[in-house]
Scaffold this active site. Structure first.
Site, PDB file in Angstrom:
ATOM      1  CG  ASP A 102      -2.140   0.941   0.987  1.00  0.00           C
ATOM      2  OD1 ASP A 102      -2.174   1.646  -0.045  1.00  0.00           O
ATOM      3  OD2 ASP A 102      -3.035   0.993   1.856  1.00  0.00           O
ATOM      4  N   GLY A 104       0.882   4.169   1.475  1.00  0.00           N
ATOM      5  CA  GLY A 104       1.140   5.029   2.620  1.00  0.00           C
ATOM      6  C   GLY A 104       0.060   6.081   2.810  1.00  0.00           C
ATOM      7  CG  ASP A 277      -5.800  -5.282   2.221  1.00  0.00           C
ATOM      8  OD1 ASP A 277      -6.402  -4.575   1.393  1.00  0.00           O
ATOM      9  OD2 ASP A 277      -5.435  -4.843   3.334  1.00  0.00           O
ATOM     10  CB  CYS A 315     -10.197 -25.885   9.504  1.00  0.00           C
ATOM     11  SG  CYS A 315      -8.671 -24.993   9.132  1.00  0.00           S
ATOM     12  CB  CYS A 317      -5.102 -24.845   9.422  1.00  0.00           C
ATOM     13  SG  CYS A 317      -5.561 -24.681  11.165  1.00  0.00           S
ATOM     14  CB  CYS A 320      -7.996 -27.534  12.513  1.00  0.00           C
ATOM     15  SG  CYS A 320      -8.765 -25.934  12.850  1.00  0.00           S
ATOM     16  CG  HIS A 346      -8.310 -21.682  12.502  1.00  0.00           C
ATOM     17  ND1 HIS A 346      -8.803 -22.797  11.849  1.00  0.00           N
ATOM     18  CD2 HIS A 346      -9.363 -20.835  12.671  1.00  0.00           C
ATOM     19  CE1 HIS A 346     -10.097 -22.641  11.647  1.00  0.00           C
ATOM     20  NE2 HIS A 346     -10.463 -21.470  12.136  1.00  0.00           N
TER      21      HIS A 346
END
Ligand code: GUN
Ligand code: ZN
Length: 383
Positions: A102, A104, A277, A315, A317, A320, A346
């Site tokens: 980004d 700024g 984002d 999930c 991940c 998990c 997660h």
């Protein structure tokens, strides 16, 4: 095809190929100097060059394809020239895949003191030591080139919620002039640093249209909707989102900045947005708020003290697959550092699963049903 193949042949940075559409929703691939990004995509936020509590190998395991960094923070500390001497942000933080930075603009307005906007740029005092600085359009491009960001953002003014129409009108005109100066400062080239324009216009549809009309006259590699999720109600945001996203060029990536919840992202995709984002998954992870296939939970609650089940059975991940809710609650309550990492892994997995599922649903022409599924999980957010 349900998903673009795992190994996508390299193409010139900036190439954006849409593989399938379903209503206004699209799925495709954006090529960058550090490889392809499948869209729609969620970008974990790594403000100072690090996604808080997670290392690049965690991000790879999660399936992150691109992360975000902030010009404002990296310029102030450690300094973009120090980063440039280490091969840019990729050389410094060891993340091999694409990085978007980004400009700024937004951080100056949200973090710094005493900002003063002039035609030239924005003057501000550092939130770290009070020192005085000036961001011009040329300066933020130079900083982002030093960071060797794959996707650079133009300097813009994100007008605060409640700004009146005369102010918003003047501001968007300035944002257009700054955008042109950013483009002029870096007309593009072989280095492959893409440059995205940012449209503004507050909560006035005619001003939003004007901003989009002006920005899309400039040859950017993609276009963002800025100035949303700044304190407005959900219906106000959705009204602007659904009105504006389709007005952005269909053949370029569209980016909804700083948004949002899982259902916001689903709505963004439904409106035709490709990139998102937000600090929500990582920030919430650090305060114990975790997203699951059954809705949000707070892991600190007593009810999880002896819950031996996984955080989210749906999930896959590391957290998990490996730990119980009881253990995750214990780590959180004991303020163990591992809680930050596991919770972040997660939540980021959840957000990346949201967009991964969206890509498959769009490719298979069942995005409306996919969206309805999220409306059922988050009924309080349905507009
Ligand atoms: N992040 C979230 N919203 C914005 C915005 O309007 N402008 C910029 N530059 N960044 C943002
Ligand atoms: Zn998980």
């Amino acid at each position: 095809p349900a998903e673009a193949p795992a190994s996508i042949p390299a193409e010139a940075p900036g190439t954006f190929r849409i593989h399938a559409t379903d209503g206004a929703a699209r799925t495709g691939v954006l090529h960058t100097a550090h490889g392809p990004v499948r869209t729609p995509i969620f970008m974990p936020v790594g403000t100072v060059g690090s996604v808080k509590a997670v290392a690049p190998d965690d991000l790879d395991a999660i399936g992150a394809e691109i992360i975000l960094g902030n010009t404002y923070h990296l310029y102030l500390r450690p300094g973009d020239e120090l980063v440039a001497r280490r091969g840019g942000l990729h050389g410094f933080n060891a993340w091999k895949k694409p990085i978007l930075t980004d400009s700024g603009g937004f951080q100056v307005f949200s973090l710094s003191a005493l900002r003063k906007i002039t035609e030239q740029g924005v003057e501000f005092r550092s939130h770290l030591d009070g020192s005085k600085h000036l961001f011009t359009p040329e300066k933020v491009v130079s900083i982002q080139r030093n960071l060797n960001s794959d996707i650079m953002m133009v300097l813009d003014e994100c007008v605060s919620y409640g700004a009146d129409k005369p102010y918003t009108e003047k501001s968007l005109a300035l944002t257009t002039r700054w955008a042109q100066r950013c483009r002029d400062a870096y007309p593009g080239g072989t280095a492959g640093n893409l440059l995205f324009g940012i449209t503004q216009g507050g909560f006035f549809k005619d001003l939003r249209e004007r901003s989009i009309g002006e920005l899309t006259q400039i040859d950017f590699d993609g276009f963002a909707l800025g100035g949303l999720s700044v304190g407005e109600s959900k219906p106000e945001m959705m009204d602007i989102l659904y009105h504006c996203a389709p007005l952005l060029p269909a053949d370029k990536p569209r980016y909804l900045m700083g948004v949002g919840t899982p259902l916001d992202i689903i709505n963004g995709i439904a409106a035709g947005v490709d990139m998102f984002d937000c600090v929500l998954p990582t920030r919430n992870a650090r305060n114990g708020t975790l997203y699951t296939s059954l809705g949000k939970i707070n892991i600190k609650r007593k009810e999880f003290a002896e819950d031996d089940g996984p955080l989210d059975p749906a999930c896959n991940c590391y957290a998990c697959r490996t730990f119980s809710r009881a253990y995750l609650r214990h780590l959180y309550v004991a303020k163990e550092l591992l809680a930050f990492r596991l919770n972040s892994v997660h939540n980021l997995t959840y957000f990346l699963d949201v967009v991964r599922g969206a890509r498959a649903a769009i490719a298979e022409g069942r995005f409306a049903a996919y969206k309805a599924g999220f409306e059922a999980i988050y009924p309080e957010e349905v507009v």
